[in-house]
Design a protein around this motif. Structure first.
Motif, mmCIF file in Angstrom:
data_model
loop_
_atom_site.group_PDB
_atom_site.id
_atom_site.type_symbol
_atom_site.label_atom_id
_atom_site.label_comp_id
_atom_site.label_asym_id
_atom_site.label_seq_id
_atom_site.Cartn_x
_atom_site.Cartn_y
_atom_site.Cartn_z
ATOM 1 N N ASP A 298 0.842 -1.207 0.000
ATOM 2 C CA ASP A 298 0.000 0.000 0.000
ATOM 3 C C ASP A 298 0.870 1.247 0.000
ATOM 4 O O ASP A 298 1.887 1.313 0.702
ATOM 5 N N ARG A 299 0.442 2.216 -0.794
ATOM 6 C CA ARG A 299 1.219 3.449 -0.901
ATOM 7 C C ARG A 299 0.393 4.632 -0.410
ATOM 8 O O ARG A 299 -0.796 4.728 -0.662
ATOM 9 N N PHE A 300 1.101 5.526 0.300
ATOM 10 C CA PHE A 300 0.495 6.771 0.763
ATOM 11 C C PHE A 300 1.435 7.907 0.390
ATOM 12 O O PHE A 300 2.661 7.744 0.400
ATOM 13 N N ASP A 301 0.858 9.031 0.058
ATOM 14 C CA ASP A 301 1.672 10.165 -0.386
ATOM 15 C C ASP A 301 2.484 10.756 0.770
ATOM 16 O O ASP A 301 1.957 11.013 1.855
ATOM 17 N N CYS A 302 3.775 10.966 0.496
ATOM 18 C CA CYS A 302 4.665 11.622 1.469
ATOM 19 C C CYS A 302 4.676 13.110 1.128
ATOM 20 O O CYS A 302 5.582 13.615 0.464
ATOM 21 N N VAL A 303 3.639 13.795 1.576
ATOM 22 C CA VAL A 303 3.457 15.217 1.254
ATOM 23 C C VAL A 303 4.096 16.077 2.339
ATOM 24 O O VAL A 303 4.407 15.599 3.425
ATOM 25 N N PRO A 304 4.292 17.375 2.075
ATOM 26 C CA PRO A 304 4.936 18.242 3.078
ATOM 27 C C PRO A 304 4.108 18.397 4.351
ATOM 28 O O PRO A 304 4.674 18.577 5.430
ATOM 29 N N ALA A 305 2.780 18.310 4.258
ATOM 30 C CA ALA A 305 1.937 18.498 5.445
ATOM 31 C C ALA A 305 0.552 17.937 5.168
ATOM 32 O O ALA A 305 0.132 17.807 4.011
ATOM 33 N N ILE A 306 -0.146 17.585 6.239
ATOM 34 C CA ILE A 306 -1.551 17.193 6.114
ATOM 35 C C ILE A 306 -2.350 17.904 7.206
ATOM 36 O O ILE A 306 -1.806 18.308 8.231
ATOM 37 N N GLN A 307 -3.651 18.054 6.921
ATOM 38 C CA GLN A 307 -4.545 18.703 7.874
ATOM 39 C C GLN A 307 -5.312 17.627 8.649
ATOM 40 O O GLN A 307 -5.926 16.736 8.060
ATOM 41 N N VAL A 308 -5.235 17.701 9.981
ATOM 42 C CA VAL A 308 -6.014 16.812 10.843
ATOM 43 C C VAL A 308 -6.856 17.707 11.733
ATOM 44 O O VAL A 308 -6.334 18.397 12.616
ATOM 45 N N GLY A 309 -8.177 17.713 11.477
ATOM 46 C CA GLY A 309 -9.033 18.652 12.191
ATOM 47 C C GLY A 309 -8.637 20.062 11.799
ATOM 48 O O GLY A 309 -8.546 20.401 10.622
ATOM 49 N N ASN A 310 -8.389 20.886 12.780
ATOM 50 C CA ASN A 310 -7.974 22.254 12.483
ATOM 51 C C ASN A 310 -6.479 22.463 12.711
ATOM 52 O O ASN A 310 -6.001 23.583 12.859
ATOM 53 N N VAL A 311 -5.726 21.352 12.757
ATOM 54 C CA VAL A 311 -4.274 21.432 12.993
ATOM 55 C C VAL A 311 -3.532 20.910 11.770
ATOM 56 O O VAL A 311 -3.906 19.888 11.181
ATOM 57 N N THR A 312 -2.474 21.619 11.386
ATOM 58 C CA THR A 312 -1.620 21.186 10.281
ATOM 59 C C THR A 312 -0.425 20.418 10.844
ATOM 60 O O THR A 312 0.301 20.922 11.694
ATOM 61 N N PHE A 313 -0.225 19.199 10.338
ATOM 62 C CA PHE A 313 0.893 18.357 10.764
ATOM 63 C C PHE A 313 1.903 18.291 9.624
ATOM 64 O O PHE A 313 1.568 17.898 8.505
ATOM 65 N N HIS A 314 3.154 18.639 9.909
ATOM 66 C CA HIS A 314 4.190 18.746 8.877
ATOM 67 C C HIS A 314 5.079 17.506 8.838
ATOM 68 O O HIS A 314 5.228 16.787 9.822
ATOM 69 N N ASN A 315 5.672 17.306 7.672
ATOM 70 C CA ASN A 315 6.753 16.332 7.545
ATOM 71 C C ASN A 315 8.051 17.011 7.987
ATOM 72 O O ASN A 315 8.181 18.233 7.917
ATOM 73 N N TRP A 316 9.026 16.225 8.446
ATOM 74 C CA TRP A 316 10.293 16.822 8.883
ATOM 75 C C TRP A 316 11.112 17.316 7.694
ATOM 76 O O TRP A 316 11.940 18.204 7.829
ATOM 77 N N LYS A 317 10.861 16.748 6.491
ATOM 78 C CA LYS A 317 11.503 17.233 5.273
ATOM 79 C C LYS A 317 10.491 18.031 4.457
ATOM 80 O O LYS A 317 9.304 17.718 4.449
#
Length: 662
Positions: A380-399
């Motif tokens: 299974d593949r999931f996109d390694c994006v710079p950030a995703i939104q969970v609720g009203n909070v933005t969660f970032h990737n370290w890169k």
């Protein structure tokens, strides 16, 4: 159970050069050999005649009681009447050793300078003071130091316990002892006693611990069964946990005085039985390499190495540490305050008493939960994006930048945060918490050292009690990258890596192999014990091992600085922030095992950063592991498959962090 055998030379070192004791053997007590018998007599060295004299180690009183001695009725009214004293002789403490019998704690002879008052005790106060002052002045000149003994202390001793030596200088240095041993004025003795010594200094100091006196030198009336000198007891580490076994059993020494207060006889009734020896699982060489790596590369940190096939702790290192010899024979209040006030807290054994957010090393547990619960499959593949939104909070990737769609191995290799946010939420809190607990997180490892931290794996009950809510998706996202409320000790991390390394067997973590007498009789053995088997699927293990190997050796891996030329290392880096926002610090991790195909060592390295510093697991923790095992495998040929050559990493056009490590 393997016994640790000591040579005759090692036995002699246990009691110092010429004092050799016999120990319990098969339930029988053997008589003490003459050299130690004489040593015990020289400890007391009370004059028999009215004129003071010194008993030498060869002076052994007759063991046959006189008729006068047998007819004396003990009394406690005054020391000038006929009486018999039975005094306790403290036993030498047992040794603490590494797994190969190398001493970590043993004994040495220390010398104290003392005055012997002549019996019977007929001095007036003025005469007693004059006698003592003359000896103190001469002794001070001999050893070149001031001996601040008050008149009050002298008279209190003379009136209450004048039959016993009055110590005026303790723990003579070698040069002081050499100066006085052949130049003693009459009425003075050099009194040898056993004290603890830690031959390796700081090495493993926080594991071994230290001892302290159980009380001050007595100054009251001599009582039956008081000890000849203050005993020591374990105050920290293994010295504290195994104090009762290390302490041994008191001997008994009998003194008899006639009706005029003259000493008429003295003899050793029962020899002391030295304490048992504690054999640890530590490998002193690995412990030394671990502490050297910490000292060279970390201001504060910890490093644990475990045998994944037994659960034995081979190294349990924290930095900074302290030298337990500072506590011998006792530590001054000033020196202890320096240790207590040190901002780097050298008295804190971080390896097992401190817990930290594990950062991305926790992705190992999250990956197992996701694969074993079938929330995701290896492909299974999931996109390694710079950030995703969970609720009203933005969660970032370290890169920064978009790294495309990744499968599990690729996501673990690159440590993509946004991949694990998505997979963690899809998996759900319950499987993640469940597998984290199965790997030993959130529970003490059960080593015999006090103060071990439990760590924490937050569940719904914890979240409701602490934050007034159950675990929400935002909490799960945090948990999936080892942040938020999860806390892990370095020892727990090494234990979890050992379970992954050996294919899913959870061994009881072991720090002590056995307790045995000096005659090699095993008293207590702590067997290798498998607590449970996690029943991990072979597919999950293959995926996990492949990803952890690529973390160190693959082109996109975050732990290239841990790679070795002749052995393949598998691991996972982690970087986590912890502490209050205005004083936030970084915990940089590297956990794993080697050789990757046939693991012999599992490890966890922690680098504790300063406030405001930017450190990463791959650049600070991973190199410490490389330093240790470069030395261990120096000159050895690869035993398994050759280490994969890393292909040069293709740089993406988008900006990335300067450091390649998570």
């Amino acid at each position: 159970m393997r016994r640790i055998f000591w040579s005759a030379a090692t036995r002699r070192r246990f009691f110092s050069r010429r004092h050799v004791a016999s120990f319990r053997k098969r339930g029988r007590v053997r008589a003490l050999q003459n050299p130690l018998h004489a040593f015990l007599l020289s400890i007391l060295a009370i004059p028999v005649a009215a004129s003071a004299q010194t008993l030498t180690p060869s002076a052994v009183p007759s063991a046959t009681p006189t008729s006068e001695e047998e007819t004396i009725v003990p009394t406690f009214e005054t020391q000038k009447l006929a009486r018999t004293y039975i005094l306790d002789v403290p036993a030498p403490r047992g040794q603490i050793t590494d797994r190969n019998g190398v001493p970590l704690a043993q004994n040495r002879i220390s010398y104290n300078l003392a005055i012997n008052f002549p019996t019977p005790l007929d001095f007036s106060d003025a005469q007693a003071l004059s006698f003592a002052r003359e000896k103190i002045d001469k002794a001070g000149k001999l050893i070149g130091r001031t001996l601040p003994i008050s008149d009050q202390a002298i008279l209190r001793h003379y009136h209450n316990r004048g039959i016993m030596p009055l110590e005026i200088a303790q723990n003579l240095s070698h040069s002081e002892y050499e100066e006085v041993k052949d130049n003693l004025p009459s009425g003075m003795i050099v009194r040898p006693i056993y004290v603890r010594v830690y031959p390796n200094g700081k090495l493993a100091g926080q594991v071994v611990g230290y001892t302290g006196k159980t009380g001050r030198n007595p100054d009251g009336i001599v009582d039956n069964h008081e000890t000849l000198w203050p005993e020591t007891e374990g105050r920290e580490g293994l010295e504290q946990t195994f104090n009762e076994m290390l302490a041994g059993k008191h001997g008994e020494y009998k003194l008899t005085f006639d009706k005029d207060g003259r000493k008429t006889s003295e003899k050793l009734i029962t020899p002391p039985e030295p304490g048992y020896n504690v054999v640890t699982t530590l490998d002193l060489h690995l412990q030394e390499l671990a502490e050297k790596a910490l000292e060279a590369k970390a201001k504060r940190g910890a490093l644990v190495i475990v045998d994944p096939n037994k659960g034995d702790i081979l190294a349990l290192a924290s930095w900074p540490t302290y030298d337990p010899n500072l506590f011998v024979p006792s530590i001054s209040a000033e020196k202890f305050k320096v240790l207590q006030d040190d901002p780097d807290i050298p008295l804190l054994p971080r390896a097992y008493r401190s817990s930290y957010p594990p950062g991305s090393t926790f992705k190992v547990a999250v990956g197992i939960a996701a694969l074993e619960s079938a929330a995701v499959s290896p492909d299974d593949r999931f996109d390694c994006v710079p950030a995703i939104q969970v609720g009203n909070v933005t969660f970032h990737n370290w890169k920064k930048g978009d790294h495309g769609a990744l499968n599990f191995v690729q996501a673990l290799t690159e440590s993509c945060d946004t991949w694990f946010y998505q997979v963690g939420i899809k998996t759900g809190a319950e499987p993640i918490v469940d597998w984290a607990l199965k790997l030993g997180f959130g529970a003490k490892c059960g080593i015999p050292l006090r103060g071990e931290a439990e760590g924490r794996v937050p569940n719904d009950e914890y979240m409701k009690a602490t934050h007034g809510r159950r675990l929400l998706n935002g909490d799960i996202a945090n948990l999936s990258i080892g942040q938020g409320d999860v806390q892990v000790t370095p020892l727990q991390m090494a234990q979890a890596m050992a379970i992954v390394a050996n294919g899913g067997t959870f061994y009881q973590t072991r720090l002590v192999q056995q307790v045995q007498t000096f005659d090699n009789e095993i008293v207590t053995a702590y067997q290798v014990r498998a607590k449970k088997t996690l029943n991990l699927s072979s597919q999950t293990l293959d995926e996990l091992h492949t990803g952890m190997i690529d973390v160190v050796n693959g082109p996109g891996g975050t732990a290239h600085q841990a790679s070795l030329d002749n052995v393949e290392v598998a691991g996972k880096t982690g970087t986590a922030q912890w502490g209050p926002k205005n004083k936030e610090r970084t915990a940089a991790w590297f956990g794993g095992f080697l050789p990757a195909d046939q693991p012999q060592y599992a490890f966890a390295a922690l680098y504790e950063g300063d406030v405001g510093s930017k450190v990463h697991g791959g650049s600070t923790a991973a190199p410490m592991i490389a330093d240790i095992f470069k030395e261990i495998y120096k000159g050895q040929q690869t035993t398994g498959r050759p280490r994969r050559e890393r292909e040069p990493e293709v740089r993406r056009a988008e900006p990335v962090e300067e450091d390649e490590s998570d």
